[in-house]
Design a protein around this motif. Sequence first.
Motif, PDB file in Angstrom:
ATOM      1  N   SER A 119       1.709 -20.373   1.993  1.00 35.09           N
ATOM      2  CA  SER A 119       2.191 -20.176   3.510  1.00 35.09           C
ATOM      3  C   SER A 119       1.486 -21.050   4.462  1.00 35.09           C
ATOM      4  O   SER A 119       2.106 -21.703   5.277  1.00 35.09           O
ATOM      5  CB  SER A 119       1.723 -18.906   3.669  1.00 35.09           C
ATOM      6  OG  SER A 119       2.593 -18.473   4.900  1.00 35.09           O
ATOM      7  N   VAL A 120       0.208 -21.527   4.176  1.00 33.32           N
ATOM      8  CA  VAL A 120      -0.379 -22.532   4.960  1.00 33.32           C
ATOM      9  C   VAL A 120       0.301 -23.692   4.911  1.00 33.32           C
ATOM     10  O   VAL A 120       0.525 -24.674   5.790  1.00 33.32           O
ATOM     11  CB  VAL A 120      -1.844 -22.640   4.590  1.00 33.32           C
ATOM     12  CG1 VAL A 120      -2.604 -23.788   5.200  1.00 33.32           C
ATOM     13  CG2 VAL A 120      -2.506 -21.338   4.966  1.00 33.32           C
ATOM     14  N   GLY A 121       0.540 -24.189   3.629  1.00 32.07           N
ATOM     15  CA  GLY A 121       1.073 -25.533   3.163  1.00 32.07           C
ATOM     16  C   GLY A 121       2.448 -25.542   3.772  1.00 32.07           C
ATOM     17  O   GLY A 121       2.795 -26.507   4.509  1.00 32.07           O
ATOM     18  N   ALA A 122       3.355 -24.246   3.568  1.00 36.12           N
ATOM     19  CA  ALA A 122       4.642 -24.500   4.402  1.00 36.12           C
ATOM     20  C   ALA A 122       4.635 -24.778   5.964  1.00 36.12           C
ATOM     21  O   ALA A 122       5.303 -25.268   6.463  1.00 36.12           O
ATOM     22  CB  ALA A 122       5.436 -23.191   3.808  1.00 36.12           C
ATOM     23  N   ALA A 123       3.713 -23.862   6.529  1.00 39.31           N
ATOM     24  CA  ALA A 123       3.254 -23.791   8.081  1.00 39.31           C
ATOM     25  C   ALA A 123       3.055 -25.280   8.409  1.00 39.31           C
ATOM     26  O   ALA A 123       3.612 -25.727   9.411  1.00 39.31           O
ATOM     27  CB  ALA A 123       2.502 -22.853   8.682  1.00 39.31           C
ATOM     28  N   ILE A 124       2.151 -25.776   7.596  1.00 38.68           N
ATOM     29  CA  ILE A 124       1.802 -27.345   8.132  1.00 38.68           C
ATOM     30  C   ILE A 124       2.923 -28.303   7.833  1.00 38.68           C
ATOM     31  O   ILE A 124       3.026 -29.125   8.865  1.00 38.68           O
ATOM     32  CB  ILE A 124       0.477 -27.878   7.237  1.00 38.68           C
ATOM     33  CG1 ILE A 124      -0.579 -26.980   7.333  1.00 38.68           C
ATOM     34  CG2 ILE A 124       0.271 -29.333   7.628  1.00 38.68           C
ATOM     35  CD1 ILE A 124      -1.777 -27.382   6.677  1.00 38.68           C
ATOM     36  N   ILE A 125       3.642 -28.138   7.012  1.00 35.70           N
ATOM     37  CA  ILE A 125       4.883 -29.027   6.845  1.00 35.70           C
ATOM     38  C   ILE A 125       5.655 -28.769   8.056  1.00 35.70           C
ATOM     39  O   ILE A 125       6.387 -29.795   8.452  1.00 35.70           O
ATOM     40  CB  ILE A 125       5.690 -28.744   5.568  1.00 35.70           C
ATOM     41  CG1 ILE A 125       4.543 -29.276   4.465  1.00 35.70           C
ATOM     42  CG2 ILE A 125       6.886 -29.428   5.288  1.00 35.70           C
ATOM     43  CD1 ILE A 125       4.918 -28.915   3.035  1.00 35.70           C
ATOM     44  N   ASP A 126       5.901 -27.485   8.513  1.00 41.58           N
ATOM     45  CA  ASP A 126       6.611 -27.401   9.770  1.00 41.58           C
ATOM     46  C   ASP A 126       6.259 -28.102  10.906  1.00 41.58           C
ATOM     47  O   ASP A 126       7.094 -28.498  11.945  1.00 41.58           O
ATOM     48  CB  ASP A 126       7.031 -25.877  10.025  1.00 41.58           C
ATOM     49  CG  ASP A 126       7.639 -25.461  11.291  1.00 41.58           C
ATOM     50  OD1 ASP A 126       8.732 -25.953  11.352  1.00 41.58           O
ATOM     51  OD2 ASP A 126       7.026 -24.716  11.879  1.00 41.58           O
ATOM     52  N   LEU A 127       4.902 -28.172  11.287  1.00 39.63           N
ATOM     53  CA  LEU A 127       4.362 -28.502  12.368  1.00 39.63           C
ATOM     54  C   LEU A 127       4.182 -29.873  12.426  1.00 39.63           C
ATOM     55  O   LEU A 127       4.327 -30.544  13.536  1.00 39.63           O
ATOM     56  CB  LEU A 127       2.521 -28.056  12.426  1.00 39.63           C
ATOM     57  CG  LEU A 127       2.564 -26.622  12.528  1.00 39.63           C
ATOM     58  CD1 LEU A 127       1.065 -26.214  12.292  1.00 39.63           C
ATOM     59  CD2 LEU A 127       2.884 -26.122  13.908  1.00 39.63           C
TER      60      LEU A 127
ATOM     61  N   ALA B 120      -0.549 -30.675   2.669  1.00 45.76           N
ATOM     62  CA  ALA B 120       0.110 -29.494   2.615  1.00 45.76           C
ATOM     63  C   ALA B 120       1.061 -29.131   1.351  1.00 45.76           C
ATOM     64  O   ALA B 120       1.025 -28.028   0.898  1.00 45.76           O
ATOM     65  CB  ALA B 120       1.251 -29.683   3.800  1.00 45.76           C
ATOM     66  N   LEU B 121       1.392 -30.294   0.847  1.00 44.04           N
ATOM     67  CA  LEU B 121       1.854 -30.155  -0.301  1.00 44.04           C
ATOM     68  C   LEU B 121       0.816 -29.731  -1.491  1.00 44.04           C
ATOM     69  O   LEU B 121       1.241 -28.809  -2.605  1.00 44.04           O
ATOM     70  CB  LEU B 121       2.760 -31.323  -1.022  1.00 44.04           C
ATOM     71  CG  LEU B 121       3.947 -31.945  -0.355  1.00 44.04           C
ATOM     72  CD1 LEU B 121       4.423 -33.058  -0.733  1.00 44.04           C
ATOM     73  CD2 LEU B 121       5.028 -30.831  -0.772  1.00 44.04           C
ATOM     74  N   GLU B 122      -0.117 -30.157  -1.597  1.00 43.89           N
ATOM     75  CA  GLU B 122      -1.232 -29.779  -2.458  1.00 43.89           C
ATOM     76  C   GLU B 122      -1.548 -28.225  -2.365  1.00 43.89           C
ATOM     77  O   GLU B 122      -1.756 -27.669  -3.521  1.00 43.89           O
ATOM     78  CB  GLU B 122      -2.635 -30.364  -2.088  1.00 43.89           C
ATOM     79  CG  GLU B 122      -2.620 -31.979  -2.327  1.00 43.89           C
ATOM     80  CD  GLU B 122      -4.002 -32.606  -2.020  1.00 43.89           C
ATOM     81  OE1 GLU B 122      -5.129 -31.948  -1.766  1.00 43.89           O
ATOM     82  OE2 GLU B 122      -3.959 -33.793  -2.444  1.00 43.89           O
TER      83      GLU B 122
END
Length: 407
Positions: free
Chosen positions: A348-356, A380-382
């Motif tokens: 979920s952290v990765g998905a949120a970063i990709i949105d930001l 984020a993909l990592e």
Amino acid sequence: MPEVAMTSSPAETVAEVCTAQLTEPAAVLDYLKKRSPLRVVDVQRIHGGMINFVYRLVLDQAIGETQQKTAILKYSAPYVASDPTTKFSVDRQIFEVRALKDIPWKQFRSSDTLLDSLCSGVTLPKVYFDDPTHHIIIMQDCMAEAEESWHPEQATNSFQVFCEQFTKSEIKYQTARTIGSMLGTFFAQLHDWGRRPESHSHAVELFGANNDAPKLIVEVHMTNILKNISKTGYQLSLEQQRVLVERMQELEQSVYAQRDTVILADFRPGNVLLSFSKAERLSSISIIDWEFAAIGPAFLDISNFVAELFFIGYLNGVDSTYAEVLDSFTLAYQAFGGPVDVRRTITSVGAAIIDLVPQRMDLNGSRVTMAMARKCVGHALECVIGADSTDFASLSGILRACQNGGE
């Protein structure tokens, strides 16, 4: 002054207090003169928020236990304040009032502070008045103390100002660890209260109907993930696309299925107000904007906060302060017994970063280049694809490497 419920006469309809009229300070002042026992000298619009219309009220006499001569008024229109074409339920005001009044946050224990701090723990604003008919809350002004020494814009963004503008020092890092520790222990206890058998049914009664926030998170973080990545110019392989879709579907199912505790659902540095004494000693930590409070998985609160800490620190960090907050927050949360589903949280952290990332790229004057954006998306993909082998320490390690010239 005791709390007072402001109500309308039975013959008056909501339409008579026109929604559009409550978007301007002069009309708000007129409203208060007719309905509030408070004597308001001035009404000032506070800009920066996207969801609600927010005003500072200047009073002619002190109010509440804090004896402040200012208060905050929030008006919830049936649309997003920054975009009137986006409709939004006015019921959000009801859930915020419930959060501020009914969550037993005063019973939460504070962590052992790591610093000789004036701050005794995390607080929530006190509600002075609640007018559900007209979707208005008047509450404690948590920015007032900070503004005694800071410009109003700095007080509104006090968390970021502390991280980026305070002089690098060991005291600053100790303060960062105190902030992270206090926030971690607060949210561990909030989530524990929401899931305990003796209080869970009450929490569901209070917040179970507020489904807007989980739906919004699923849409922007998960459903739109491939679209968000494409905006940055990052090229995905077919295998990466397949894994991303699979992980997002799994995460979406978890968001809707795990209705296990109370979540703020909009936990980010911008909702944390910090105040400091003239000697730059931490004096208060307040968490604001509870209109998204809902029933859902605890990992959403953790991942939203960690994602923004990482993202802002990656782009703007001048030292290791964001990393210090990140480490102390996650360690304190777990130390206070907060169970963490690390795999789902990191995903979920990765998905949120990709949105930001594309959001920041779209801002005028942004320093984010395409190269920076693609590198951030790579990290984020990592998190998403390599969630089984990534942890919180990996993220703070990346932030520290950025400041040491390792990126």
